[in-house]
Every structure is written in C-alpha cells, then in structure tokens.
Scaffold this motif. Sequence first.
Motif, PDB file in Angstrom:
ATOM      1  N   VAL A   1       7.735  65.463 -22.083  1.00  0.00           N
ATOM      2  CA  VAL A   1       6.899  64.718 -21.967  1.00  0.00           C
ATOM      3  C   VAL A   1       5.766  65.300 -23.118  1.00  0.00           C
ATOM      4  O   VAL A   1       4.939  64.146 -23.851  1.00  0.00           O
ATOM      5  CB  VAL A   1       6.302  64.240 -20.889  1.00  0.00           C
TER       6      VAL A   1
ATOM      7  N   ASP B   1      10.785  66.244 -17.286  1.00  0.00           N
ATOM      8  CA  ASP B   1       9.318  66.233 -17.590  1.00  0.00           C
ATOM      9  C   ASP B   1       9.012  67.355 -18.617  1.00  0.00           C
ATOM     10  O   ASP B   1       7.805  66.884 -19.031  1.00  0.00           O
ATOM     11  CB  ASP B   1       8.734  66.850 -16.066  1.00  0.00           C
TER      12      ASP B   1
ATOM     13  N   SER C   1       6.912  64.022 -26.572  1.00  0.00           N
ATOM     14  CA  SER C   1       6.851  62.532 -26.755  1.00  0.00           C
ATOM     15  C   SER C   1       5.485  62.144 -26.876  1.00  0.00           C
ATOM     16  O   SER C   1       5.107  61.385 -27.748  1.00  0.00           O
ATOM     17  CB  SER C   1       7.582  62.024 -25.440  1.00  0.00           C
ATOM     18  N   ARG C   2       4.579  62.579 -26.157  1.00  0.00           N
ATOM     19  CA  ARG C   2       2.945  62.349 -26.394  1.00  0.00           C
ATOM     20  C   ARG C   2       2.630  62.625 -27.573  1.00  0.00           C
ATOM     21  O   ARG C   2       1.614  61.878 -28.048  1.00  0.00           O
ATOM     22  CB  ARG C   2       2.118  62.616 -25.162  1.00  0.00           C
TER      23      ARG C   2
ATOM     24  N   ASN D   1       5.448  57.739 -20.220  1.00  0.00           N
ATOM     25  CA  ASN D   1       5.503  58.229 -18.503  1.00  0.00           C
ATOM     26  C   ASN D   1       7.138  57.987 -18.197  1.00  0.00           C
ATOM     27  O   ASN D   1       7.594  57.471 -17.010  1.00  0.00           O
ATOM     28  CB  ASN D   1       4.995  57.053 -18.067  1.00  0.00           C
TER      29      ASN D   1
END
Length: 383
Positions: free
Chosen positions: A303, A300, A306-307, A253
């Motif tokens: 993400v 954004d 990254s996740r 986040n």
Amino acid sequence: MTIHLPDASGRLRVYEPRREPLALTSGTPFTSRTVLSAAHVVADPYADVSPDSPAAVDWDATLAFRRHLWSHGLGVAEAMDTAQRGMGLDWAGAAELIRRSAAEAKAVGGRIACGVGTDQLTAGSLEEIRKAYEEQLAVVEEAGAQAILMASRALAATAKGPEDYLEIYGHLLRQAAEPVVLHWLGPMFDPALEGYWGSSDLDAATDVFLEVIAAHPDKVDGVKISLLDAQREIDLRRRLPQGVRCYTGDDFNYPELIAGDEHGFSHALLGIFDPLGPLAAEAVRVLDTGDVKGFRELLDPTVELSRHLFQAPTRFYKTGVVFLAWLAGHQEHFTMVGGLQSARSLPHFAKAYELADGLGLFPDLELAETRMKTLLSLYGVAQ
C-alpha cells in the motif's frame, strides 16, 4: 551494491538494494475473487511524434505485457485510464488497442474487459454523446470483450442534472448485448468528472448511480468505484442489488476492501495491479484458500508504494506505473505516449524504485539498479 538516491529535500542518500527478488510463479485464475489489472500501453520510442500527435504504440511490447498479466491468472481491463485514455491515447488508438488485445486474449484464453467512453468528443449534445458511446460499445462487443462503461467528460460537461445520466445510461444498458461494468471515476483521477451523476454531493450522486443500476440489474455485472474512500465504497457495496459485484478501484485501501467483512467483499479492477501483478496474484491465491491473514500479510506492505504512485495529482500515476515496468524489464525504454514520462520528479522516481525494490518486484535486480542509475545520470546524479 549501493545507489545514491535523492530525497524530497534534494539531498542524496545511500540506498542498498535487496539481494533477492521474490520467488513468484505463474498460476491459474482465482476462485474467490474476480481480479482485473488495468494495463498500461508501451509507446514506440522511435516514432517521430509530439505530445499533441496521435499516440505511437509499440504493439508487440504492449501485448507481451498483457500476456504477462494473464500468465499470473489476472484479467486485463483494457483501454482504461491506466492506458492513458484522454491523456495521450485517443479513440482511434484505443479502438486498435481493444481489437488487438481482445484477439490476443482469445488466443491465450485470458479474460478481458474494455473501456467504453466518448473520447471522440470534447463536448456535444446528449444525442451526440449517446452515439459516441454506442460506437465504442459496438467496437468492444464486436471484439468479443466485456464492456466497461466509463465516465464521460462530455456528459459531465453537457448534462443538466441526474435525469440526463439516467437517460444516457438507461439507453446504453438496454442495448448492451451482455452485462457491463459501470465505472465511477472520481475527480482526483480526472478533474473534468467533477459533479458526475448530476451532483457534487457524493451522497446524492450515489443515489443516482444506484438508481441506474436498480433499473437494469440484469445488465450490470458490477460497478467499479474509484473514489479513494474506503467507507463510501463499503456503504455502496452493501446497497447493491443481489448479484451485482463491486470492483474496487481504490488504490489506497484495496487490501481491506478485497478481504471484505461479514457483510461482503469487493472484487478488484485496479491500476496498481499493473506493477503488482505477480505479487497481487499470489496474494489472491492465498485468499482463495480462506487465509485472510496470509492475504493481508502479502498485500498490506504494497500500500505504501501504491499511495506513493497515486499521490496528488493522482491522474499522473501512469508515469510511475510505466517507470516500474521499465525497471522490471517489461519494456526497453522509459518513454510514454504524450510525453508523460516528464510528469513526475526525480525524487518521486527514486522513492518508487526504493519501495518497489523493497517489495521484491524486480525479477532482475541488477537490471533494475542499472536502469535506475541510468535515469539518475541523465539528471546529473553521479554514482
């Protein structure tokens, strides 16, 4: 230019790599946020070692990667979880890494903060744990770097309750020469840290964490929170004493936490900024101008990658980080200390390649594609 990639079901599908990388250039340090990338280490692929041996590090490649991060204005968080502390890199290797990296930072004018832990021990008395922390703190301070007090597996195993954490951390903060960063690493990153700060109840643990800070606010530069819970970080951030920074360690986040709200924002100390370095730096420079929308538009879309890299079991995210460094040309091989290159599956690597390519993270698209095809061929995937 096409490449056959396996999906999660094991079926092959055709992927067409992008044709142009992002045009990202080096730049100056940031003005609105303090941003550090937790950096990986590059293994020596020619060393005759086993997964249980002390780490063999390619120092030239390891330091070159740090110069890459500094050149984009990022600070380096050294000898942290991303550098495989406790997962291939022992204290002797970490101490050498700290000394070399701190000297390199001084030579090039880069910012550096280094992890202080107790990985000389697997268990011990509170006095032994305190001495282990003190030994590492001395190494970091003698190297001229800022200290990051990391969570201790030995303390988690030995502490009887919150009072033991208050005693150990209070002692360390009183003797620290300069303000430190306190690091709260959640059990998703290291299962041995379950119940840190004396309780598995996160509300109770947060109260103890804040008590440590409140007793020594002049010795705490900031706190790094790695719990993958955005609202919990926001709530804690609003309770910090004036002048104590919150460094997000939330790799799920981070855009919203760095952007902040009307009550404040987080700085950053993130493992995902290892592969995202130039793009993350560009985004923060946009934020420096006050353009929050432009910042989010750049960051954004990262993400999803990254996740993916930090998916459970989260502690193996380092494998994806090093994999992307290899594809991007920052090292000549995909070998990790402790043999950790085997910790993720081929479909996981394929998805990481696709997402990183889609973001334009590879400076040399042909090199990244060739290396991806090399890995696929080792797994028996014909192109």
